[in-house]
Design a protein around this motif. Sequence first.
Motif, mmCIF file in Angstrom:
data_model
loop_
_atom_site.group_PDB
_atom_site.id
_atom_site.type_symbol
_atom_site.label_atom_id
_atom_site.label_comp_id
_atom_site.label_asym_id
_atom_site.label_seq_id
_atom_site.Cartn_x
_atom_site.Cartn_y
_atom_site.Cartn_z
ATOM 1 N N THR A 247 38.703 25.833 30.250
ATOM 2 C CA THR A 247 38.379 26.453 31.547
ATOM 3 C C THR A 247 37.029 25.993 32.098
ATOM 4 O OG1 THR A 247 37.334 28.382 30.496
ATOM 5 C CG2 THR A 247 39.715 28.510 30.964
ATOM 6 N N LYS A 248 36.457 24.963 31.534
ATOM 7 C CA LYS A 248 35.106 24.534 31.916
ATOM 8 C C LYS A 248 34.981 24.295 33.416
ATOM 9 C CE LYS A 248 31.645 21.203 32.169
ATOM 10 N NZ LYS A 248 31.324 20.264 33.263
ATOM 11 N N LEU A 249 35.802 23.419 33.948
ATOM 12 C CA LEU A 249 35.707 23.111 35.369
ATOM 13 C C LEU A 249 36.077 24.300 36.248
ATOM 14 C CD1 LEU A 249 36.995 19.465 36.027
ATOM 15 C CD2 LEU A 249 34.675 20.369 36.210
ATOM 16 N N GLU A 250 37.108 25.026 35.851
ATOM 17 C CA GLU A 250 37.547 26.175 36.647
ATOM 18 C C GLU A 250 36.417 27.185 36.819
ATOM 19 O OE1 GLU A 250 40.880 29.775 36.595
ATOM 20 O OE2 GLU A 250 40.912 28.233 35.043
ATOM 21 N N GLU A 251 35.709 27.478 35.748
ATOM 22 C CA GLU A 251 34.641 28.470 35.819
ATOM 23 C C GLU A 251 33.461 27.967 36.638
ATOM 24 O OE1 GLU A 251 33.735 30.854 32.391
ATOM 25 O OE2 GLU A 251 35.457 30.049 31.298
ATOM 26 N N GLN A 252 33.147 26.693 36.522
ATOM 27 C CA GLN A 252 32.036 26.158 37.307
ATOM 28 C C GLN A 252 32.400 26.044 38.786
ATOM 29 O OE1 GLN A 252 31.256 22.655 34.708
ATOM 30 N NE2 GLN A 252 29.169 23.436 34.610
ATOM 31 N N MET A 253 33.621 25.629 39.078
ATOM 32 C CA MET A 253 34.033 25.505 40.476
ATOM 33 C C MET A 253 34.136 26.868 41.146
ATOM 34 S SD MET A 253 34.032 22.357 41.068
ATOM 35 C CE MET A 253 34.781 22.358 42.697
ATOM 36 N N LYS A 254 34.436 27.891 40.373
ATOM 37 C CA LYS A 254 34.454 29.257 40.920
ATOM 38 C C LYS A 254 33.057 29.666 41.374
ATOM 39 C CE LYS A 254 35.750 34.016 39.826
ATOM 40 N NZ LYS A 254 36.268 34.950 38.785
ATOM 41 N N VAL A 255 32.035 29.252 40.619
ATOM 42 C CA VAL A 255 30.658 29.547 41.010
ATOM 43 C C VAL A 255 30.325 28.873 42.337
ATOM 44 C CG1 VAL A 255 28.228 29.243 40.402
ATOM 45 C CG2 VAL A 255 29.879 29.906 38.639
ATOM 46 N N PHE A 256 30.716 27.601 42.482
ATOM 47 C CA PHE A 256 30.486 26.912 43.757
ATOM 48 C C PHE A 256 31.165 27.649 44.906
ATOM 49 C CE2 PHE A 256 29.737 22.935 41.188
ATOM 50 C CZ PHE A 256 28.466 22.666 41.675
ATOM 51 N N ASP A 257 32.384 28.088 44.662
ATOM 52 C CA ASP A 257 33.169 28.744 45.700
ATOM 53 C C ASP A 257 32.537 30.061 46.156
ATOM 54 O OD1 ASP A 257 35.746 28.699 47.232
ATOM 55 O OD2 ASP A 257 36.049 30.586 46.164
ATOM 56 N N GLU A 258 31.877 30.737 45.224
ATOM 57 C CA GLU A 258 31.338 32.064 45.521
ATOM 58 C C GLU A 258 29.852 32.056 45.862
ATOM 59 O OE1 GLU A 258 32.291 34.255 42.007
ATOM 60 O OE2 GLU A 258 34.424 34.477 42.523
ATOM 61 N N ASN A 259 29.166 30.892 45.707
ATOM 62 C CA ASN A 259 27.724 30.830 45.927
ATOM 63 C C ASN A 259 27.358 29.546 46.685
ATOM 64 O OD1 ASN A 259 26.532 33.092 43.927
ATOM 65 N ND2 ASN A 259 28.252 32.062 42.925
#
Length: 278
Positions: free
Chosen positions: A102-114
């Motif tokens: 889930t490495k990329l998924e979790e990091q891309m979620k941060v970009f999406d929300e911040n």
Amino acid sequence: MYNFPLVSVVLPVYNAEKSIDYCLKSVLEQSYKNIEVIVINDGSTDRSEEIIQTIIKKYPEKRIKYISQENKGVSVARNLGLKKALGEFIAFIDSDDEWLPTKLEEQMKVFDENNKVDIISCNRNQEHFDSFLGNKFKVLQRIPAKMLFLKNFALTPTVVMKREAFHTVGYFNENMRYAEDLIYFVRLAHHHHLYLLNKSLVITGKGKMSFGESGLSSNLWEMEKGELKGVSIARKLGIINTFESLFFYTFSFLKYLRRVFISKVWIKTNTTSNKRND
């Protein structure tokens, strides 16, 4: 997430027959699916190319760009990958590292929300930081450029960055063989907002120490000279002042002495253990 932008993953390879299989598969099997992988074979003389080609055939539905070149060094290989990248975001991994699913998924979620996040790193090898030098760390922690000289919170295989951040600083320094990634991310963090996702999502070097065991980082003195050169470059670029550079020179040399000590203890311990097993 409402948006799934393309992530270009840059993977340089040199004589990595023992690790490239699990490394490349860890990227291809990410829960985040909108990725392209750019594999640059930097003149490998072992079975790396054979293994890579086998994996490419096994994953025909994946977007994999394979490039082979004469051995020119990791910075040249990474820069070639950057030139070929099409994604809105760019990530890096080295051929002896492994991403958790889930490495990329979790990091891309941060970009999406911040919107304020331009570059994001994460922890590796089960690390977690409650605090650092008296500063309490949050789940999402801003990392100033200068802090990277105290501890590199932006190790290459942990980083994902927006494409526009890359356009600001350009390419890796091809004249540096050691610590070229440190100064690159210092420059990025100086111009953009670097954040640490305080969660371990990467396994580097099969979980070994980050120095003193294998690869480029096993040459501790050359590694130290690279870090000192990085401090010098940062001073010339105006990222740090003269007083700060003197402090970081001293701090880096003390870290070098610590690494030498730990490396010798590790080697002695493992040598003793191996003799007992024999």
